[in-house]
Enzyme design. Structure first.
Site, short mmCIF file in Angstrom:
data_model
loop_
_atom_site.label_atom_id
_atom_site.label_comp_id
_atom_site.label_asym_id
_atom_site.label_seq_id
_atom_site.Cartn_x
_atom_site.Cartn_y
_atom_site.Cartn_z
N CYS A 44 0.83 -1.21 0.00
CA CYS A 44 0.00 0.00 0.00
C CYS A 44 0.86 1.26 0.00
O CYS A 44 0.54 2.25 -0.66
CB CYS A 44 -0.93 0.01 1.21
SG CYS A 44 -2.03 -1.41 1.31
N ARG A 120 -7.73 -4.38 -3.12
CA ARG A 120 -7.24 -3.22 -3.88
C ARG A 120 -8.21 -2.92 -5.02
O ARG A 120 -8.03 -3.38 -6.15
CB ARG A 120 -5.84 -3.50 -4.42
CG ARG A 120 -4.84 -3.77 -3.34
CD ARG A 120 -3.42 -3.97 -3.89
NE ARG A 120 -2.60 -4.59 -2.86
CZ ARG A 120 -2.10 -3.97 -1.80
NH1 ARG A 120 -2.34 -2.67 -1.65
NH2 ARG A 120 -1.39 -4.61 -0.91
#
EC number: 1.11.1.24
Length: 222
Positions: A44, A120
């Site tokens: 991330c 995601r």
């Protein structure tokens, strides 16, 4: 769960830039909403750095960015500060603190087969508030930011000229480069115990791996 072509759900959210109402806050602009599994996680972090470094390219296409995870806003703020301290990268876009997971569930960002964190996901929303593209990536695979830029341009081109774009359209226009902070290294999953944390730190001291912090270590494939 929403579907392609549907109006983005009207919702008020808490972000690192204060409260805002979607999709009205971005009316007249395109926006890319992307979720990440958690703050203070390595993949991330690489994504946020690349989104930030490409922010001006999105802005040039009348497109805003907004992140989301089910962390609290305090965690978002601290993580953003960490990114600035480590990489000298400002995160210029807001990040939604969806700590109850309400919006994430509306958008299908939480898979019952992949735990309670958001996957995601990427949603591209047009100036009228309609969802024009939806992408889902697994937690172990980081997104390609130039491809998201290319997709935004393709959608805008289709709208402007009444055309469709072929496979690999304008891939030459966007620079598909490795991560600017780890290159083509692979990321070691974060330590899940104090013993693992200590082991990572020892391996880093020996030069076997490289770490920005105990939870963010990477290495070359052997």
């Amino acid at each position: 769960m929403v579907v392609l072509g549907q109006k983005f759900p009207e919702v008020e959210v808490q972000t690192t830039h204060g409260r805002m109402r979607l999709p009205d806050h971005y009316r007249g602009k395109w926006f890319v909403l992307f979720s990440h599994p958690a703050d203070f996680t390595p993949v991330c972090t690489t994504e946020f750095v690349e989104f930030a470094r490409n922010y001006d390219k999105f802005k040039a296409m009348n497109t805003e960015l907004i992140g989301l995870s089910i962390d609290q806003v305090f965690s978002h703020i601290k993580w953003i500060e960490w990114i600035k301290e480590k990489f000298n990268v400002e995160i210029p876009f807001p990040v939604i603190a969806d700590d109850q997971g309400e919006l994430a569930r509306m958008l299908g960002m939480i898979s019952p087969y992949k735990g309670t964190n958001t996957v995601r996901a990427v949603f591209i929303v047009d100036p009228e508030g309609y969802i024009r593209a939806m992408l889902y990536y697994p937690q172990e695979t980081g997104r390609n930011i130039p491809e998201i830029l290319r997709l935004v341009e393709a959608l805008q081109t289709a709208d402007k000229y009444g055309v469709a774009t072929p496979a690999n359209w304008h891939v030459d226009r966007y620079e598909f480069k490795p991560s600017s902070i780890v290159g083509n290294d692979v990321i070691i999953p974060p330590a899940s115990s104090l013993e693992e944390k200590k082991d990572r730190e020892e391996r880093a001291k020996k030069g076997e791996i490289e770490c920005f912090d105990w939870w963010f270590c990477h290495k070359k494939l052997e």
